[in-house]
Every structure is written in C-alpha cells, then in structure tokens.
Design a protein around this motif. Sequence first.
Motif, PDB file in Angstrom:
ATOM      1  N   HIS A  48      66.466  75.482  30.769  1.00 29.82           N
ATOM      2  CA  HIS A  48      67.740  74.648  31.313  1.00 29.82           C
ATOM      3  C   HIS A  48      67.665  74.093  31.892  1.00 29.82           C
ATOM      4  O   HIS A  48      68.227  72.798  32.814  1.00 29.82           O
ATOM      5  CB  HIS A  48      68.679  76.527  31.509  1.00 29.82           C
ATOM      6  N   CYS A  49      66.524  74.681  33.418  1.00 25.45           N
ATOM      7  CA  CYS A  49      66.243  73.935  34.273  1.00 25.45           C
ATOM      8  C   CYS A  49      65.986  72.755  34.175  1.00 25.45           C
ATOM      9  O   CYS A  49      66.021  71.486  35.145  1.00 25.45           O
ATOM     10  CB  CYS A  49      65.704  75.487  35.108  1.00 25.45           C
ATOM     11  N   LEU A  50      65.188  72.765  33.180  1.00 24.52           N
ATOM     12  CA  LEU A  50      64.514  71.439  33.024  1.00 24.52           C
ATOM     13  C   LEU A  50      65.232  70.724  32.350  1.00 24.52           C
ATOM     14  O   LEU A  50      65.101  69.059  32.137  1.00 24.52           O
ATOM     15  CB  LEU A  50      62.892  71.436  31.722  1.00 24.52           C
ATOM     16  N   ALA A  51      66.216  70.493  31.755  1.00 24.98           N
ATOM     17  CA  ALA A  51      67.643  69.504  31.970  1.00 24.98           C
ATOM     18  C   ALA A  51      67.797  68.325  33.240  1.00 24.98           C
ATOM     19  O   ALA A  51      67.650  67.280  33.360  1.00 24.98           O
ATOM     20  CB  ALA A  51      69.005  70.169  32.081  1.00 24.98           C
ATOM     21  N   LEU A  52      66.781  69.338  34.576  1.00 28.91           N
ATOM     22  CA  LEU A  52      67.383  68.290  35.784  1.00 28.91           C
ATOM     23  C   LEU A  52      65.957  67.258  35.913  1.00 28.91           C
ATOM     24  O   LEU A  52      65.787  66.550  36.411  1.00 28.91           O
ATOM     25  CB  LEU A  52      67.227  68.940  37.133  1.00 28.91           C
ATOM     26  N   ALA A  53      65.087  67.199  34.967  1.00 29.53           N
ATOM     27  CA  ALA A  53      64.442  66.557  33.923  1.00 29.53           C
ATOM     28  C   ALA A  53      64.626  65.421  33.806  1.00 29.53           C
ATOM     29  O   ALA A  53      63.641  64.210  33.025  1.00 29.53           O
ATOM     30  CB  ALA A  53      62.382  66.848  33.754  1.00 29.53           C
ATOM     31  N   ALA A  54      65.689  65.340  33.043  1.00 27.28           N
ATOM     32  CA  ALA A  54      66.072  64.120  32.386  1.00 27.28           C
ATOM     33  C   ALA A  54      66.084  62.866  33.618  1.00 27.28           C
ATOM     34  O   ALA A  54      66.720  61.746  32.934  1.00 27.28           O
ATOM     35  CB  ALA A  54      67.478  64.228  31.874  1.00 27.28           C
ATOM     36  N   LYS A  55      65.704  63.019  34.800  1.00 28.61           N
ATOM     37  CA  LYS A  55      66.137  61.738  35.633  1.00 28.61           C
ATOM     38  C   LYS A  55      65.047  61.920  36.706  1.00 28.61           C
ATOM     39  O   LYS A  55      64.969  63.195  37.068  1.00 28.61           O
ATOM     40  CB  LYS A  55      67.560  61.065  36.605  1.00 28.61           C
ATOM     41  N   PRO A  56      64.394  61.144  37.273  1.00 24.06           N
ATOM     42  CA  PRO A  56      63.825  61.522  38.716  1.00 24.06           C
ATOM     43  C   PRO A  56      64.260  61.800  39.470  1.00 24.06           C
ATOM     44  O   PRO A  56      65.397  61.866  40.174  1.00 24.06           O
ATOM     45  CB  PRO A  56      62.901  60.340  38.431  1.00 24.06           C
ATOM     46  N   PHE A  57      63.248  61.982  40.761  1.00 24.74           N
ATOM     47  CA  PHE A  57      64.031  62.200  41.827  1.00 24.74           C
ATOM     48  C   PHE A  57      63.132  61.267  42.928  1.00 24.74           C
ATOM     49  O   PHE A  57      62.499  60.747  42.296  1.00 24.74           O
ATOM     50  CB  PHE A  57      63.443  64.156  42.428  1.00 24.74           C
ATOM     51  N   LEU A 161      73.757  66.595  46.314  1.00 23.53           N
ATOM     52  CA  LEU A 161      73.957  68.022  45.709  1.00 23.53           C
ATOM     53  C   LEU A 161      73.095  67.934  44.377  1.00 23.53           C
ATOM     54  O   LEU A 161      74.167  66.575  43.862  1.00 23.53           O
ATOM     55  CB  LEU A 161      74.279  68.765  45.766  1.00 23.53           C
ATOM     56  N   VAL A 162      72.886  68.481  43.242  1.00 23.38           N
ATOM     57  CA  VAL A 162      72.208  68.310  42.014  1.00 23.38           C
ATOM     58  C   VAL A 162      72.347  69.913  41.439  1.00 23.38           C
ATOM     59  O   VAL A 162      71.991  70.465  41.955  1.00 23.38           O
ATOM     60  CB  VAL A 162      71.394  67.649  41.298  1.00 23.38           C
ATOM     61  N   CYS A 163      73.686  70.050  40.669  1.00 27.16           N
ATOM     62  CA  CYS A 163      73.925  71.745  40.518  1.00 27.16           C
ATOM     63  C   CYS A 163      73.815  71.944  38.809  1.00 27.16           C
ATOM     64  O   CYS A 163      74.528  71.082  38.287  1.00 27.16           O
ATOM     65  CB  CYS A 163      74.406  71.908  41.050  1.00 27.16           C
ATOM     66  N   LEU A 164      73.385  72.878  37.927  1.00 24.48           N
ATOM     67  CA  LEU A 164      73.641  73.108  36.838  1.00 24.48           C
ATOM     68  C   LEU A 164      74.877  74.222  37.130  1.00 24.48           C
ATOM     69  O   LEU A 164      74.293  75.168  37.879  1.00 24.48           O
ATOM     70  CB  LEU A 164      72.127  73.502  36.080  1.00 24.48           C
ATOM     71  N   LYS A 165      75.517  73.791  36.204  1.00 24.81           N
ATOM     72  CA  LYS A 165      76.673  75.215  36.487  1.00 24.81           C
ATOM     73  C   LYS A 165      77.159  75.270  34.816  1.00 24.81           C
ATOM     74  O   LYS A 165      77.146  73.971  34.086  1.00 24.81           O
ATOM     75  CB  LYS A 165      78.198  74.276  36.521  1.00 24.81           C
ATOM     76  N   GLY A 166      78.096  75.272  34.536  1.00 25.14           N
ATOM     77  CA  GLY A 166      78.423  76.141  33.539  1.00 25.14           C
ATOM     78  C   GLY A 166      80.727  76.360  33.800  1.00 25.14           C
ATOM     79  O   GLY A 166      80.835  76.895  34.873  1.00 25.14           O
TER      80      GLY A 166
END
Length: 209
Positions: A48-57, A161-166
């Motif tokens: 789930h956390c690695l979904a943020l790796a779909a785009k670079p920082f 700000l980049v958040c993982l939400k449901g």
Amino acid sequence: MLSVPFDLSGSQRATLDAYVAELERLNRRVNLVARPASRADLERHVRHCLALAAKPFPHGATVVDWGSGGGLPAVPLAVAFPDLEVVAVDTVGKKTETVKLVSRRLDITNLAAWNGRAETYDGPAPHVSVSRATAPLATLWAWHTRVCQPIDLEGDVWSGLVCLKGGDLEGEIAQLHEVAPDVEVTVSGLEDVLGPEWSDKSIVQVTGL
C-alpha cells in the motif's frame, strides 16, 4: 520476496522483505500495526505504501511522514528513493525507536525518526509531507505548512502534502477548503496502480500555499 508493481532493484526488494520480517517480529511486543498481523497483512501494508512510488519525489527532497507508527510509509519510501531524506514522526516513543532500530539493522542511511507531537515538530523541514491514515486533511495540511520549505520542481513529481486515504473523502476535503480555500486537491484511485482490490483506496495530494 515481496511482490510490488514498481521497478525496484533486487537489493531494495530484499531490504523491504527484511523490513516486513522486522515488523512481524517487533509487532508482537509493540503495537506497530493492528494486531494480530500475519506476514501477508504486513506485506499488504508495505505494498500500500509503495503506491507512492508510482511517481517520483523531487530529487534530494526531505520528506516528513506524519504519524509514521512503525515506519509506514517512511521506511518503504526511504528504501525506494535513496536520494531522499525521510523523517518518521510519531508521538509514541516505542514506535520512533522501532524506526531507528530498523534503520540501523537494515542500513537505511537516509531514514531518521523524530518523537513528539506534530504541532511542535522542529526537525528537518519538509519539502514534501506524506501520511497514511493519520489525521484529517486539514490537520495534516496545518502540520505541513507550519514547517515546510520550498523546492524546485522539475517534471511530474510529488509536491505539497501526499496522503494515502480510504473511503469517502468529500467531508475531509470540504473541511480543508474551509480553512484553506485556495488549495488544490487531487484524488487518484489506487486500482490502476495496485489492482482492482484497492478500489476503495486513494492517493490525495494537496498543493498551493
């Protein structure tokens, strides 16, 4: 080995596997994630956390993870993006000590931890903030804007700000716009990144100061 839909090296995948093993071991003593948590559960958290790796920082950015707990998403991001400086923030000392332990044992040199309330955070100033199921968007945005610093943005990279939400985010977004009417909010579903079983999860990005 942990299966992720991103281009990670064998060494990075091995480090993430070792992190899952550490979480499994340490979670028996410290409530890092919901108990009980099987290895499959923990792998799902990391995925789930690695979904943020779909785009670079932004290259060389400092990224602060508010309410990191046992390092989610701070640890996966530090492993996936070795050019970042990642700081895991949490109010629970046992959890930040766990992140420090993981950093030492797995030799994740770009990972640090800060213990205390987000409202009083005085560690490295973030260029980008991240969070996973920690607090409402309005609260997270206040934490971010109090201490953030600017960075040059080149290409399509994460910012703000980049958040993982449901779940249903309409109320949270409305509350955020009440206190910060000029921000831009982008919601992206995770089904295209992680698969249809993640259709109830999203990445929420908030930008604009």
